[in-house]
Enzyme design. Structure first.
Site, PDB file in Angstrom:
ATOM      1  N   THR A  17       0.809  -1.225   0.000  1.00 64.53           N
ATOM      2  CA  THR A  17       0.000   0.000   0.000  1.00 64.53           C
ATOM      3  C   THR A  17       0.837   1.267   0.000  1.00 64.53           C
ATOM      4  O   THR A  17       0.485   2.250  -0.650  1.00 64.53           O
ATOM      5  CB  THR A  17      -0.916   0.000   1.254  1.00 64.53           C
ATOM      6  OG1 THR A  17      -1.741  -1.153   1.178  1.00 64.53           O
ATOM      7  CG2 THR A  17      -1.779   1.231   1.318  1.00 64.53           C
ATOM      8  N   ASP A  61       1.992  -7.075  -4.261  1.00 64.23           N
ATOM      9  CA  ASP A  61       1.203  -7.070  -3.033  1.00 64.23           C
ATOM     10  C   ASP A  61       1.913  -8.096  -2.147  1.00 64.23           C
ATOM     11  O   ASP A  61       2.293  -9.166  -2.622  1.00 64.23           O
ATOM     12  CB  ASP A  61      -0.228  -7.532  -3.332  1.00 64.23           C
ATOM     13  CG  ASP A  61      -1.115  -7.431  -2.108  1.00 64.23           C
ATOM     14  OD1 ASP A  61      -2.015  -6.587  -2.110  1.00 64.23           O
ATOM     15  OD2 ASP A  61      -0.902  -8.215  -1.147  1.00 64.23           O
ATOM     16  N   ASP A  94       0.870  -7.008   5.006  1.00 65.47           N
ATOM     17  CA  ASP A  94       0.287  -8.339   5.253  1.00 65.47           C
ATOM     18  C   ASP A  94       1.320  -9.397   5.637  1.00 65.47           C
ATOM     19  O   ASP A  94       1.069 -10.215   6.514  1.00 65.47           O
ATOM     20  CB  ASP A  94      -0.515  -8.802   4.034  1.00 65.47           C
ATOM     21  CG  ASP A  94      -1.783  -7.981   3.831  1.00 65.47           C
ATOM     22  OD1 ASP A  94      -2.170  -7.265   4.778  1.00 65.47           O
ATOM     23  OD2 ASP A  94      -2.377  -8.060   2.744  1.00 65.47           O
TER      24      ASP A  94
HETATM   25  N1  ASP Z   1      -2.225  -6.043   0.782  1.00 65.39           N
HETATM   26  C1  ASP Z   1      -1.222  -5.041   1.083  1.00 65.39           C
HETATM   27  C2  ASP Z   1       0.125  -5.727   1.141  1.00 65.39           C
HETATM   28  O1  ASP Z   1       0.436  -6.356   2.100  1.00 65.39           O
HETATM   29  C3  ASP Z   1      -1.569  -4.380   2.374  1.00 65.39           C
HETATM   30  C4  ASP Z   1      -0.587  -3.314   2.804  1.00 65.39           C
HETATM   31  O2  ASP Z   1       0.393  -3.013   2.187  1.00 65.39           O
HETATM   32  O3  ASP Z   1      -0.826  -2.748   3.861  1.00 65.39           O
HETATM   33  O4  ASP Z   1       0.851  -5.644   0.178  1.00 65.39           O
END
Ligand code: ASP
Length: 348
Positions: A17, A61, A94
């Protein structure tokens, strides 16, 4: 620019993110490149540091993180080790705790900071937590003591206002800015107006400062969650997984499990075949003590070993690391109950 004139930090952007920027035309979140990052965080230019970057292409991600990418991170750090004072890894939240745990084992004799950070809101969003996380992480990665050595020579996660030991940390919150928690080890530093380091909790500088990177990992492991009503066929399916070398068994409280004869028999058969079974509590705070209750004692008798107060992320990556090095089951068991890089609390 001469490295000795300015603190130097390598920013490794893997994705997540933090690296998203809203496309002004479409409104969609898109991954940035380093130039866009500098545009969105102009504060970076105010650092009197040499900040260079390495970017995963494409950024991922962190749900797609895997052992081969941990090896890639180790390779990047090894290759750039002598040219930088510290490293900041921008990573999705994550699986950040898994990556931090894996790197803590793979980077033996680490004498420079490796700080992972990310954010809950993209860096291009007005209320983002990403800017502060990034700026403080860079400061932590460059911090030196009066001997000219890194203040934090270990793999850490910095999030919101806490610097946590990477292999003691778990993601615990998908909503608040304070997304990570270290249940069984205190913070290494907190940032407010000043950054306060708790030097007594930080890993001391290794005697041998020659980085020893490791690349061997064996992911033939599994997790078995115990719950009321668990069936023999479910446990059997896990323990009979082809090529299985180790299992993390999530038990109750201080390491207790149902006293069903079939469960003990299956566990005993597995340990006798050389499968390493590590008992880890479903409670996050506290330590596994199998001798405390009858319901734990029979696990000890079946050859199950204690995961002490480690996180799941640490036990999984430590097993991958030890098994990857070709150790026998007995050697793996011995190392699992040995503190390698501050990942478990063992009373000496
Ligand atoms: N789904 C994202 C990731 O882990 C969530 C984040 O970055 O906070 O890449």
């Amino acid at each position: 620019m001469n490295k000795t004139d300015y603190p130097s930090v390598l920013l490794i952007y893997t994705g997540g993110t933090i690296g998203m920027i809203e496309n002004p035309e479409t409104g969609a979140l898109e991954a940035f490149n380093f130039d866009q990052l500098q545009e969105n965080v102009p504060e970076l230019k105010r650092f009197n540091y040499q900040i260079l970057s390495y970017q995963f292409t494409p950024p991922i991600d962190s749900s797609d993180m895997e052992p081969d990418l941990w090896k890639k991170l180790v390779q990047i750090i090894q290759y750039n080790y002598d040219n930088f004072d510290g490293f900041v890894i921008l990573h999705g939240t994550d699986t950040m705790a898994y990556t931090a745990s894996a790197l803590s084992f793979m980077l033996e004799n680490l004498s420079k900071p490796v700080i992972l950070t990310g954010s809950q809101l993209p860096i291009g969003v007005l209320r983002t937590d990403g800017k502060e996380n990034l700026i403080t992480a860079i400061e932590l990665a460059a911090a030196k003591n009066n001997k000219g050595e890194a203040v934090v020579p270990e793999v850490c996660i910095f999030f919101e206002n806490k610097l946590l030991r990477g292999n003691r940390t778990s993601k615990t919150n998908a909503e608040e800015f304070s997304a990570f928690h270290s249940y069984n080890y205190p913070s290494l530093a907190t940032s407010g107006i000043h950054i306060h380091y708790d030097i007594s909790k930080i890993k001391p500088m290794p005697e041998n400062k020659q980085l020893k990177p490791h690349y061997a990992l064996d992911p033939n492991i599994s997790v078995l969650n115990i719950y009321p009503g668990i069936q023999e066929k479910t446990v059997r399916a896990v323990l009979e997984t082809p090529d299985l070398r180790a299992v993390v068994m999530r038990t109750y409280g201080s390491g207790n499990a149902p006293q069903k004869p079939w469960l003990i028999r299956l566990l005993k058969e597995a340990t006798e075949k050389g499968i390493v079974i590590v008992n880890l509590s479903q409670c996050h705070t506290g330590i596994v003590e199998m001798h405390r209750y009858e319901a734990g004692l029979h696990l000890l008798e079946a050859g199950v070993i204690s995961g002490y107060d480690a996180t799941l992320e640490t036990v999984l990556t430590k097993l991958m690391f030890l098994l990857g090095h070709g150790l026998s089951s007995e050697e793996v068991k011995r190392m699992m109950v040995t503190n390698i890089v501050g990942e478990i609390t063992i009373e000496e």
